[in-house]
Design a protein around this motif. Structure first.
Motif, PDB file in Angstrom:
ATOM      1  N   ALA A 236       3.922 -10.950  -6.396  1.00 24.49           N
ATOM      2  CA  ALA A 236       3.897  -9.628  -7.022  1.00 24.49           C
ATOM      3  C   ALA A 236       2.562  -9.428  -7.734  1.00 24.49           C
ATOM      4  O   ALA A 236       2.111 -10.297  -8.473  1.00 24.49           O
ATOM      5  CB  ALA A 236       5.046  -9.491  -8.018  1.00 24.49           C
ATOM      6  N   ARG A 237       1.961  -8.263  -7.514  1.00 18.03           N
ATOM      7  CA  ARG A 237       0.661  -7.965  -8.099  1.00 18.03           C
ATOM      8  C   ARG A 237       0.706  -6.578  -8.726  1.00 18.03           C
ATOM      9  O   ARG A 237       1.209  -5.642  -8.110  1.00 18.03           O
ATOM     10  CB  ARG A 237      -0.429  -8.025  -7.019  1.00 18.03           C
ATOM     11  N   ALA A 238       0.188  -6.457  -9.934  1.00 16.24           N
ATOM     12  CA  ALA A 238       0.191  -5.176 -10.632  1.00 16.24           C
ATOM     13  C   ALA A 238      -1.207  -4.570 -10.629  1.00 16.24           C
ATOM     14  O   ALA A 238      -2.209  -5.275 -10.795  1.00 16.24           O
ATOM     15  CB  ALA A 238       0.674  -5.358 -12.068  1.00 16.24           C
ATOM     16  N   TYR A 239      -1.241  -3.241 -10.457  1.00 15.43           N
ATOM     17  CA  TYR A 239      -2.497  -2.498 -10.526  1.00 15.43           C
ATOM     18  C   TYR A 239      -2.300  -1.228 -11.341  1.00 15.43           C
ATOM     19  O   TYR A 239      -1.259  -0.574 -11.241  1.00 15.43           O
ATOM     20  CB  TYR A 239      -2.957  -2.064  -9.128  1.00 15.43           C
ATOM     21  N   LEU A 244      -5.797   1.156  -8.124  1.00 11.21           N
ATOM     22  CA  LEU A 244      -5.165   0.996  -6.812  1.00 11.21           C
ATOM     23  C   LEU A 244      -5.902   1.794  -5.743  1.00 11.21           C
ATOM     24  O   LEU A 244      -6.062   1.336  -4.609  1.00 11.21           O
ATOM     25  CB  LEU A 244      -3.700   1.438  -6.895  1.00 11.21           C
ATOM     26  N   LEU A 245      -6.370   2.977  -6.099  1.00  7.93           N
ATOM     27  CA  LEU A 245      -7.057   3.827  -5.136  1.00  7.93           C
ATOM     28  C   LEU A 245      -8.509   3.409  -4.902  1.00  7.93           C
ATOM     29  O   LEU A 245      -9.160   3.918  -3.990  1.00  7.93           O
ATOM     30  CB  LEU A 245      -7.019   5.284  -5.601  1.00  7.93           C
ATOM     31  N   HIS A 246      -9.026   2.480  -5.706  1.00  8.92           N
ATOM     32  CA  HIS A 246     -10.414   2.076  -5.580  1.00  8.92           C
ATOM     33  C   HIS A 246     -10.646   0.969  -4.562  1.00  8.92           C
ATOM     34  O   HIS A 246     -11.746   0.452  -4.457  1.00  8.92           O
ATOM     35  CB  HIS A 246     -10.961   1.620  -6.943  1.00  8.92           C
ATOM     36  N   HIS A 272       0.808  11.063  -9.433  1.00 11.86           N
ATOM     37  CA  HIS A 272       1.223  11.870  -8.282  1.00 11.86           C
ATOM     38  C   HIS A 272       0.342  11.634  -7.064  1.00 11.86           C
ATOM     39  O   HIS A 272       0.842  11.341  -5.964  1.00 11.86           O
ATOM     40  CB  HIS A 272       1.233  13.352  -8.655  1.00 11.86           C
ATOM     41  N   ASP A 273      -0.980  11.767  -7.227  1.00  7.22           N
ATOM     42  CA  ASP A 273      -1.885  11.588  -6.091  1.00  7.22           C
ATOM     43  C   ASP A 273      -1.861  10.152  -5.591  1.00  7.22           C
ATOM     44  O   ASP A 273      -1.963   9.906  -4.381  1.00  7.22           O
ATOM     45  CB  ASP A 273      -3.313  11.977  -6.491  1.00  7.22           C
ATOM     46  N   VAL A 274      -1.726   9.216  -6.512  1.00  8.05           N
ATOM     47  CA  VAL A 274      -1.678   7.799  -6.133  1.00  8.05           C
ATOM     48  C   VAL A 274      -0.495   7.541  -5.205  1.00  8.05           C
ATOM     49  O   VAL A 274      -0.635   6.931  -4.133  1.00  8.05           O
ATOM     50  CB  VAL A 274      -1.564   6.903  -7.388  1.00  8.05           C
ATOM     51  N   LEU A 275       0.665   8.029  -5.597  1.00 15.40           N
ATOM     52  CA  LEU A 275       1.859   7.748  -4.807  1.00 15.40           C
ATOM     53  C   LEU A 275       1.916   8.586  -3.543  1.00 15.40           C
ATOM     54  O   LEU A 275       2.526   8.167  -2.554  1.00 15.40           O
ATOM     55  CB  LEU A 275       3.105   7.946  -5.669  1.00 15.40           C
TER      56      LEU A 275
END
Length: 347
Positions: A236-239, A244-246, A272-275
């Motif tokens: 499991a990795r958290a961002y 995340l988008l980079h 919102h845009d990320v998901l």
């Protein structure tokens, strides 16, 4: 004596949280008295020292400090003191050491060193008699009671609440945003149960999970990854949603399980845009939080809506139950993850 049922301690401790929250809010005056001393000293900067789950709580306090108090805040690297012997000038600095046990030697050494260098030191622990409390000038008792499962649940969320009440009192608040958290926690645990069961079913056979959130919810994403790793042995990795988008989004595909923490407020809006991007790449997205119904996701786990700054205290609750359920479904015992002890001693 009856044989221990796997996960029984963790399940009971998750269920205790509504009472723990209500009890802690009722003791707000104790925390406010600590806040009065801090306010009178007018710190120019805040440093937070912690390890493990407490480090995620410290990150939450960093957001609270910078947003609600408008003070710069940073996270201490304990090894700068314990391994390298750094002795910075800490006059007019508030150092808050966060430790559920209060027994980690490195945090004890950091606190002692900070106090000797002129800092106002505060220990936030669940163990009133701990060495850390003795080393700090001031202390806040989390008051969650004995936690028998190795994975922290009630001590983590109660630490968040204690830190919120402390920061809120420093700014002159009356804790109003936290007043109903006991009832809201009970409602969250009840209303999320079906979705939690579905999340366990969806994630039972995955090997890799990515967790993400922004703002106040980033600490929950970090804590979620830790809980899934330590109880179910998942990679499991958290961002941060922004990070995340980079680049990491390139590794997201239909085989990726994504747990997104998204509560009502600016942090949730920024997801919102990320998901949309992650969902568009075919990832299986489970959204957790009071804003989960507003984002692209395959499954949504509801959380009672609160002021954004206290949302992390509730949004972690169903994630704890997901971790508990996954561990059992995968044949483990979340009360006793392999290779782990309740108190980790580092220097």
């Amino acid at each position: 004596m009856s044989e221990h049922q796997p996960g029984a301690h963790m399940a009971a401790e998750i269920a205790e949280q509504p009472r723990v929250f209500a009890d802690l809010v009722a003791r707000r005056h104790e925390i406010a008295s600590v806040a009065e001393v801090i306010s009178a000293r007018r710190p120019r900067f805040v440093l937070l020292a912690a390890r493990g789950s407490s480090d995620h709580a410290a990150l939450y306090a960093k957001y609270l400090t910078e947003v609600l108090l408008q003070l710069p805040a940073g996270l201490v690297s304990p090894s700068t003191a314990t391994l390298y012997g750094a002795q910075p000038d800490l006059r007019d600095v508030l150092v808050v050491s966060v430790s559920q046990s209060g027994g980690s030697p490195d945090l004890l050494e950091v606190t002692e060193s900070a106090r000797a260098r002129g800092a106002l030191t505060v220990a936030v622990t669940n163990t009133a008699s701990s060495p850390l409390n003795g080393a700090a000038e001031l202390s806040v008792d989390v008051g969650a009671g004995v936690e028998r499962a190795v994975a922290a649940t009630k001590t983590y969320s109660a630490t968040l609440l204690a830190l919120y009440l402390l920061v809120d009192a420093i700014r002159g608040g009356n804790g109003a945003a936290a007043g109903a958290l006991g009832d809201q926690a009970a409602a969250t645990l009840e209303q999320s149960s079906d979705a939690v069961a579905e999340a366990v079913r969806r994630y039972r056979f995955v090997d890799r999970v990515l967790t993400t959130g922004r703002g106040y919810s980033l600490p929950t994403a970090l804590e979620s990854a830790l809980k899934l790793a330590e109880t179910s042995y998942l990679a499991a990795r958290a961002y941060s949603g922004a990070d995340l988008l980079h680049g990491p989004v390139a590794a997201v595909d239909a085989e990726t399980a994504v747990l997104a923490v998204t509560s009502t407020g600016r942090g949730g809006d920024a997801m919102h845009d990320v998901l949309d991007a992650v969902h568009g790449r075919g990832a299986d997205v489970v959204a957790v939080g009071s804003g989960a119904d507003k984002v692209s996701a395959a499954l949504r786990i509801p959380v009672a809506e609160t002021a954004e700054e206290v949302a992390p205290i509730l949004e972690v609750l169903p994630v704890q139950r997901v971790a508990h359920g996954l561990s059992l479904a995968r044949g483990g015992d979340p009360d006793s993850p392999r290779g782990l002890n309740k108190v980790t001693r580092t220097r």
